[in-house]
Design an enzyme around this catalytic site. Structure first.
Site, PDB file in Angstrom:
ATOM      1  N   VAL A 129       5.500  11.250   5.760  1.00  0.00           N
ATOM      2  CA  VAL A 129       5.096  11.460   7.311  1.00  0.00           C
ATOM      3  C   VAL A 129       5.738  10.889   8.369  1.00  0.00           C
ATOM      4  O   VAL A 129       6.218  11.615   9.344  1.00  0.00           O
ATOM      5  CB  VAL A 129       3.573  11.206   7.342  1.00  0.00           C
ATOM      6  CG1 VAL A 129       2.946  11.837   8.816  1.00  0.00           C
ATOM      7  CG2 VAL A 129       2.922  12.205   6.162  1.00  0.00           C
ATOM      8  N   LEU A 188      11.085  -0.244   2.689  1.00  0.00           N
ATOM      9  CA  LEU A 188      11.509   0.377   1.523  1.00  0.00           C
ATOM     10  C   LEU A 188      10.615  -0.027   0.372  1.00  0.00           C
ATOM     11  O   LEU A 188      11.285   0.337  -0.764  1.00  0.00           O
ATOM     12  CB  LEU A 188      12.982   0.307   1.518  1.00  0.00           C
ATOM     13  CG  LEU A 188      13.814   0.664   2.671  1.00  0.00           C
ATOM     14  CD1 LEU A 188      15.282   0.473   2.318  1.00  0.00           C
ATOM     15  CD2 LEU A 188      13.546   1.999   3.272  1.00  0.00           C
ATOM     16  N   GLY A 230       9.169   3.787   0.781  1.00  0.00           N
ATOM     17  CA  GLY A 230       9.985   4.829   1.550  1.00  0.00           C
ATOM     18  C   GLY A 230      11.461   4.599   0.911  1.00  0.00           C
ATOM     19  O   GLY A 230      11.648   3.767   0.163  1.00  0.00           O
ATOM     20  N   ALA A 280       2.938   2.455   8.367  1.00  0.00           N
ATOM     21  CA  ALA A 280       3.347   1.288   7.308  1.00  0.00           C
ATOM     22  C   ALA A 280       1.980   1.364   6.417  1.00  0.00           C
ATOM     23  O   ALA A 280       1.284   0.259   6.773  1.00  0.00           O
ATOM     24  CB  ALA A 280       4.101   0.365   7.765  1.00  0.00           C
ATOM     25  N   SER A 284      -0.875   3.691  -0.211  1.00  0.00           N
ATOM     26  CA  SER A 284      -1.797   4.901  -0.031  1.00  0.00           C
ATOM     27  C   SER A 284      -2.348   5.423  -1.137  1.00  0.00           C
ATOM     28  O   SER A 284      -2.752   6.654  -1.229  1.00  0.00           O
ATOM     29  CB  SER A 284      -1.249   6.097   1.107  1.00  0.00           C
ATOM     30  OG  SER A 284      -0.018   6.399   0.253  1.00  0.00           O
ATOM     31  N   TYR A 301      -8.494   1.909  -0.487  1.00  0.00           N
ATOM     32  CA  TYR A 301      -7.494   2.342   0.401  1.00  0.00           C
ATOM     33  C   TYR A 301      -8.212   2.832   1.734  1.00  0.00           C
ATOM     34  O   TYR A 301      -8.018   2.495   2.761  1.00  0.00           O
ATOM     35  CB  TYR A 301      -7.016   3.437  -0.254  1.00  0.00           C
ATOM     36  CG  TYR A 301      -6.305   4.452   0.576  1.00  0.00           C
ATOM     37  CD1 TYR A 301      -5.245   3.963   1.696  1.00  0.00           C
ATOM     38  CD2 TYR A 301      -6.457   5.884   0.824  1.00  0.00           C
ATOM     39  CE1 TYR A 301      -4.626   4.727   2.488  1.00  0.00           C
ATOM     40  CE2 TYR A 301      -6.136   6.622   1.514  1.00  0.00           C
ATOM     41  CZ  TYR A 301      -4.822   6.083   2.639  1.00  0.00           C
ATOM     42  OH  TYR A 301      -4.223   6.943   3.461  1.00  0.00           O
ATOM     43  N   HIS A 346       0.438  14.061  -5.368  1.00  0.00           N
ATOM     44  CA  HIS A 346      -0.020  15.231  -4.621  1.00  0.00           C
ATOM     45  C   HIS A 346       0.255  16.711  -5.358  1.00  0.00           C
ATOM     46  O   HIS A 346       0.959  16.675  -6.110  1.00  0.00           O
ATOM     47  CB  HIS A 346       0.723  15.125  -3.376  1.00  0.00           C
ATOM     48  CG  HIS A 346       0.186  14.012  -2.286  1.00  0.00           C
ATOM     49  ND1 HIS A 346       0.779  13.626  -1.257  1.00  0.00           N
ATOM     50  CD2 HIS A 346      -0.706  12.987  -2.383  1.00  0.00           C
ATOM     51  CE1 HIS A 346       0.723  12.573  -0.739  1.00  0.00           C
ATOM     52  NE2 HIS A 346      -0.460  12.168  -1.365  1.00  0.00           N
ATOM     53  N   ASP A 390     -14.319  12.609  -6.772  1.00  0.00           N
ATOM     54  CA  ASP A 390     -13.799  13.593  -6.387  1.00  0.00           C
ATOM     55  C   ASP A 390     -14.850  14.661  -5.781  1.00  0.00           C
ATOM     56  O   ASP A 390     -15.718  15.361  -6.577  1.00  0.00           O
ATOM     57  CB  ASP A 390     -12.836  14.453  -7.265  1.00  0.00           C
ATOM     58  CG  ASP A 390     -11.379  14.211  -7.238  1.00  0.00           C
ATOM     59  OD1 ASP A 390     -11.156  13.315  -6.364  1.00  0.00           O
ATOM     60  OD2 ASP A 390     -10.653  14.863  -8.207  1.00  0.00           O
TER      61      ASP A 390
END
Length: 323
Positions: free
Chosen positions: A14, A35, A38, A72, A75, A139, A185, A280
């Site tokens: 994102v 990094l 990322g 940053a 997640s 989280y 995901h 969930d």
């Protein structure tokens, strides 16, 4: 009017798309990323890059910056349950250091990447911002703690802040897309099946109280999400902390996503039903009414097939580049 903005976590999914949108709008962009999750190649051309931790921001953040967009964070929900200390240290401790650096430098505008995980199991859907916040994992709890910190910073020290609580972000924008490793995901996982990189997609539970028995989630195109961040910069008002949900307002089931990928890619997608995952909820769908009213934002790419098609194009390009 152009400005200069720090994008923390701008080498992530994102953050990189938001950095690209800022550049296209004529702003100067500095990306800060250690990094750890990322990738350097994701930082858009035209942005300055600093490899470092958010705790290092105090060494070079100064009054020349007009604001900070903060992505940053770690997640992964599952990892946060096993390693909660990692999430409290980075997501909360790191953000506290960043807020201190901003205060010292006189940078008084912040857009924070928050999450729907702050709500936990919703009492009703669509979820509105006044819904109870009862995160079910570290989280979500770490992001909620940061929201509380930002509220206090705004009230005590005049920070103008907007927290954007995302639901399921998907799709791609040019050379910016999902590169998570490991991937968790749904849409990129199903695309991996289409690419032959995965044998089948696991459907975790098919006995939920939904039309086809699988979980229903709200998917938002990453480019729509990025546009909301630019609007949030404009909306940030000194001494106020605005919280807005970002979502499509529509839900798609796991099986609808799988069928859409079959249609877009032309590939068969074998699926395997697996046991439900703990925690969930059956349905998670956002009300984005506040974002529409407060930011003037409305998603312009709500079609699931379009979201999948953009993600598929990016995944194919990534695969070709590795060959």
């Amino acid at each position: 009017m152009s400005g200069k903005y720090l994008v923390t976590g701008g080498a992530g999914y994102v953050g990189s798309v938001v950095a690209q949108h800022l550049l296209e709008a004529g702003h100067e962009v500095v990306v800060l990323d250690n990094l750890s999750t990322g990738v350097r190649e994701a930082v858009p051309a035209g942005a300055s890059f600093i490899e470092g931790d958010i705790r290092s921001a105090a060494t070079w953040l100064d009054a020349s910056f007009d604001g900070v967009l903060h992505f940053a964070a770690f997640s992964q929900v599952g990892e946060s349950v096993v390693k909660p200390e990692k999430y409290w240290d980075n997501n909360v401790g790191g953000t506290m250091a960043l807020l201190g650096a901003m205060r010292e430098a006189g940078v008084r505008r912040l857009v924070f990447s928050s999450t729907a995980a702050t709500y936990g199991e919703p009492e009703q859907v669509p979820i509105v911002e006044t819904a109870p916040t009862r995160p079910t994992n570290p989280y979500g709890a770490s992001k909620l703690a940061v929201d509380h910190m930002i509220t206090g910073e705004a009230a005590a020290h005049g920070l103008g802040a907007v927290s954007l609580r995302y639901f399921n972000v998907a799709g791609a924008y040019g050379d910016c897309g999902e590169r998570h490793d490991p991937e968790s995901h749904l849409i990129p996982l199903v695309l991996q099946v289409a690419q032959g990189r995965r044998d089948a997609i696991s459907v975790y539970g098919d006995d939920y109280p939904t039309p086809d028995g699988t979980c229903v989630r709200d998917y938002i195109h990453v480019a729509d999400l990025a546009e909301a961040h630019l609007l949030a910069l404009t909306a940030a008002t000194g001494g106020e902390h605005l919280i807005c949900n970002l979502g499509n307002g529509n839900g798609f089931s796991v099986r609808e996503v799988v069928e859409t990928v079959r249609r877009v890619t032309g590939h068969p997608i074998p699926e395997v039903v697996a046991p439900r995952r703990g925690g969930d909820p059956a349905v998670l769908v956002a009300s984005a009414a506040a974002a529409h009213e407060q930011l003037g934002w409305k998603p312009s790419r709500p079609d699931l097939a379009g979201i999948v098609a953009d993600a598929w194009e990016f995944a194919q390009r990534q695969q070709r580049n590795k060959q």
